[in-house]
Design a protein around this motif. Sequence first.
Motif, short mmCIF file in Angstrom:
data_model
loop_
_atom_site.label_atom_id
_atom_site.label_comp_id
_atom_site.label_asym_id
_atom_site.label_seq_id
_atom_site.Cartn_x
_atom_site.Cartn_y
_atom_site.Cartn_z
N LEU A 87 -11.46 10.95 -9.93
CA LEU A 87 -10.47 9.87 -10.00
C LEU A 87 -11.21 8.55 -10.18
O LEU A 87 -11.82 8.03 -9.25
CB LEU A 87 -9.62 9.84 -8.73
CG LEU A 87 -8.72 11.04 -8.47
CD1 LEU A 87 -8.10 10.95 -7.08
CD2 LEU A 87 -7.64 11.14 -9.52
N TYR A 109 4.46 0.91 -8.89
CA TYR A 109 3.22 1.63 -8.63
C TYR A 109 3.29 2.98 -9.34
O TYR A 109 4.37 3.48 -9.68
CB TYR A 109 2.99 1.84 -7.13
CG TYR A 109 3.90 2.88 -6.52
CD1 TYR A 109 3.48 4.21 -6.37
CD2 TYR A 109 5.20 2.57 -6.12
CE1 TYR A 109 4.31 5.17 -5.84
CE2 TYR A 109 6.04 3.52 -5.59
CZ TYR A 109 5.59 4.83 -5.45
OH TYR A 109 6.43 5.79 -4.94
N GLN A 158 -5.32 9.98 -2.01
CA GLN A 158 -4.73 9.30 -3.16
C GLN A 158 -3.72 8.26 -2.71
O GLN A 158 -2.97 8.45 -1.75
CB GLN A 158 -4.06 10.32 -4.08
CG GLN A 158 -5.04 11.26 -4.77
CD GLN A 158 -4.34 12.31 -5.59
OE1 GLN A 158 -4.06 13.40 -5.13
NE2 GLN A 158 -4.06 11.97 -6.85
N GLY A 159 -3.70 7.16 -3.46
CA GLY A 159 -2.77 6.09 -3.16
C GLY A 159 -2.81 5.03 -4.23
O GLY A 159 -3.50 5.15 -5.24
N ALA A 160 -2.03 3.95 -4.03
CA ALA A 160 -1.96 2.87 -5.01
C ALA A 160 -1.43 1.63 -4.32
O ALA A 160 -1.01 1.66 -3.15
CB ALA A 160 -1.06 3.26 -6.19
N ASN A 213 0.84 -1.20 0.00
CA ASN A 213 0.00 0.00 0.00
C ASN A 213 0.88 1.25 0.00
O ASN A 213 1.77 1.40 0.85
CB ASN A 213 -0.91 0.02 1.23
CG ASN A 213 -2.00 -1.03 1.15
OD1 ASN A 213 -2.57 -1.25 0.08
ND2 ASN A 213 -2.29 -1.68 2.27
N ILE A 253 0.93 6.87 -9.19
CA ILE A 253 -0.20 7.68 -8.73
C ILE A 253 -0.19 8.97 -9.56
O ILE A 253 0.76 9.75 -9.48
CB ILE A 253 -0.10 8.02 -7.24
CG1 ILE A 253 0.14 6.75 -6.41
CG2 ILE A 253 -1.35 8.74 -6.76
CD1 ILE A 253 0.46 7.03 -4.96
N SER A 306 -9.76 5.77 -10.94
CA SER A 306 -8.89 4.78 -10.30
C SER A 306 -7.59 5.48 -9.96
O SER A 306 -7.43 6.69 -10.20
CB SER A 306 -8.64 3.59 -11.24
OG SER A 306 -7.84 3.99 -12.34
N ASN A 307 -6.64 4.72 -9.41
CA ASN A 307 -5.35 5.32 -9.11
C ASN A 307 -4.60 5.76 -10.37
O ASN A 307 -3.66 6.54 -10.30
CB ASN A 307 -4.48 4.32 -8.34
CG ASN A 307 -5.05 4.01 -6.98
OD1 ASN A 307 -5.64 4.86 -6.34
ND2 ASN A 307 -4.89 2.76 -6.55
N THR A 308 -5.03 5.27 -11.51
CA THR A 308 -4.30 5.53 -12.75
C THR A 308 -5.12 6.25 -13.81
O THR A 308 -4.62 6.47 -14.91
CB THR A 308 -3.78 4.20 -13.35
OG1 THR A 308 -4.89 3.31 -13.55
CG2 THR A 308 -2.77 3.55 -12.41
N GLY A 314 -13.40 9.68 -4.85
CA GLY A 314 -12.44 10.22 -5.80
C GLY A 314 -12.92 11.46 -6.52
O GLY A 314 -12.32 11.87 -7.52
#
Length: 941
Positions: free
Chosen positions: A418, A75, A65-67, A57, A77, A420-422, A369
């Motif tokens: 957001l 990873y 925000q995170g990934a 994590n 972000i 997703s994280n990407t 998000g």
Amino acid sequence: MPHRAPPVRRPRARRAAPAALAAALLLLAGASASAQTGKIAGTVTDALTGEPLPGVNVVIGGTSQGAATDLDGRYAIIGVRPDTYDVVFSYIGYQTQRVEDVRVRIDLTTTVDADLNEEAIEGEEVVVEATRPLIQRDLTATTAFVSGEEIRAIPVENFNDVVELQAGVVDGHFRGGRIGEVGYWIDGIPVTDVYDGGLALEIENNSVQELQVVTGAFNAEYGQALSGIVNVVTREGSNDFEANVSAFAGDYATGEGSVDAGGAEGDLPLFPGTGIDDFSVTDVRNVEGAFSGPVLRDRLFFFGSGRYFANDGFILGRRVFGFDDVGLDQNGRLSLLNPDGSGDSTVVALNPYEKYSGQGKLTLRLGGGIRLSGSLLASYEEFKDPAGRDLFDFYFHPDAIREGRRTATTAFLKWTHLLSNTTFYEVGLTNNRAVFENFLFEDPLDERYRDPAFIGFRDQATASGFAIGGTDNGRFERTTDTWLAKVDLSSQVNSFNLVKTGVEVRYHTLDFLDQFTFVDAQGTLDPQVFTNGAYEYSPVEFAAYLQDKIELGGLIINAGLRFDYFDANGVVFQDPTDPDAVFLERRLAPQFEANPNLGFDDIDFTPDAFFTDTEAKWQVSPRLGVAFPISAGGVVHFSYGRFFQVPNFELLYQNPFFSLGSAGSGLIGLIGNADLEPEQTVNGEIGLKQEIGSSSAVEITAYYRDIRNLAGTATDPIVIAGTSARYGRLVNSDFGFVRGIILRFDQRIGTNFFAGVDYTYQVAEANASDPNEVYNAAAANGIREQQIVPTGWDQRHTANASLTYTNPALDAGFGLVATYGSGQPYTPARTSRVTGGTVPPTVIPLNSETKPAEFNLNLNAYKNFDVAGTQIQVFTKVDNVFDTRNELGVFGDTGRASYSLEESIEAATFSGDPLFLQRRYTRPTFFNEPRRVTLGLRLNL
């Protein structure tokens, strides 16, 4: 009968946009800030084995925000606002690791890797301080980043001063380009004033989170700029309450004589009233503050800032003459009626300035998000505006200078989601509005107005050409209102490709009004207001782009494509040589003679037989940038791009009445051209950045710019059929070429000192520096052939140096900024009375000589005190520490600002007070601002 212009031409609402463009307007809901975020990425491994750790994590502190790392331990972000963060890595069975002081910058990737150790004590955390690299490895074009803290630590008054310190920037010209070729962005919103290409509103240092200045080939997401991009991210609130208030005051301190000095030969000060003995702590004054914090913790945040600034000016005049000192004598001739002047000789500032500015911003985190933000920025400025005249000409008649006012606002709503994280998208809506006006008296029928011919009277024999009476009867107002809608999508589609795409629509409304007050000197007619030009146009723009940032290990590729569409919604002559179309006044004169008070709305005016609508323009521009490592601390970058920009609207719609007087001979006027093609530039550069140890870095960059299709005036004016009259029209005739090399060196000295120095060698040449240059030369009966000459800002050698020092033990520090520039070109003016008629001025090459070099040093210093838990800072700022007299303007016959050969020649026939003649050749407007000293206090609450 006074000169009358044809009536206001307001284009029909014939085709606001094609069907596809109209559909896009309905689909879009606003503007975004995809160009305002950065990315954090890296790899997490086992510290003992070096094996990648999947499922770790990764969280950015203070955000949602995170990934999680993938099977290879990688990873990413994206969509991270520029700021300094803590990045936390956590994994079952391993120690949690916190990396502090991680700096994220606009458009760039900040690499944060982690090596995790197996957990020996439950809950144990390892804290690591992030190391900030001296070079950014994924930059593919020359770009400078300056944080808000850094801006506030160096001696600059606003962020534009920081822009001027960047390599390749000379007096607002980016890498040899013209003024008006730079795109200004605030929080992802283009805020360029499309009328003249300048910054639409004032933004203060207190509001800046980060400043980005791109002077190389910028990415496809940026458009409508040829020379560079200035990108500002403003601050926003958080869960912590913060507030600061500061004020400073001061004056000029030149060591010159008092304000009463002068009159006797050799005793005239250059800047009267700015001597140390005249120092006043109220002539320069400033109050500003900023505050931020939560409205609803973790949900709704606010940020606000405001500033008041005033400067009484350093160019002072004397109220010697009044409005009635020029008029008609007993023979009905225009003359000076009162040689001694009716003024009281009091000292009056010729260049005062006053400004109010502020920003309010709300940020709402909705969860899932989703983030919604809204902001309002506004500024108001007042200043003296001579409206195309020389400010110094009003030295003895300062009350005749027009007042200038500028009001500007920018408001926007922005929705960020957001997915997703990407992957995230952004949608929003923005409005930019700028109003500029100038006038002598607010009431156009003010009883103090005099015959407009009086202000033009210049008695050379007794007043050396100074204005000595009358009023400037002109008044001008223009409003630029832009609605902008934009949608952007950003996605890290895999570990190698960050793709951005977006569409944008801009709808402009441009209102223009140029008038003058007519007063009959004989008093036989009532005062009237006449219109020189007026219009309301609604141009439309549409753009779409696709940008891919490819990161393959150390290899970075930025590749993009941009499409731009523009419709001026204007009109042009069907036949530019048709005398019935050109000489509009000839057809209107009988109507005016029959009824002198005829209103414009009552005129039988059917121009459609003579005009045709402009055609829409479009272009496609590719962009490519590459960066790759050549050593552990070295990176080579290359960038190339084609850039297009619609000419500034003041050129498209210049002389909106198409007013060219009546039939005659010679040149009779100049008109704009709403059908101008987009201007274009091909930019390319290659550079090397190399770290030298852990505390030094050197950079070398070579660049070129091939400039085509700039707006200019054709070398052959248009001949009107059946007459000997000619007129000029703006066309895409100007071109140029720029090449240069930049050397930069940065050095950290321990933990307290940081020094940076850059040097630029640049050659900027073109066929003309100004769009009107060829026409003006022809109007002055000069010989102006198409040839490549140095531009007016062709400064071959430019150097900037900065030094900052902080002492945590003393809680104090200082900053120094030094600048050097070699002389810029000027055109010698060898008049016939200096040369004895042997050298006609028309054969002197344009910009063939150079002015003296320039040097300046600015300083600021501060000391912090802790008083009852409140931090109080005492600071001082000194501009032009050595009180250097840089010669920005020069006399054409000597190339110096301090003397002219004309003075002794004119003295032989001069019959007035010697003070007039001496002041004519002692010109403060030829020099830079003298030494200015201010002292202030700042409270951090």
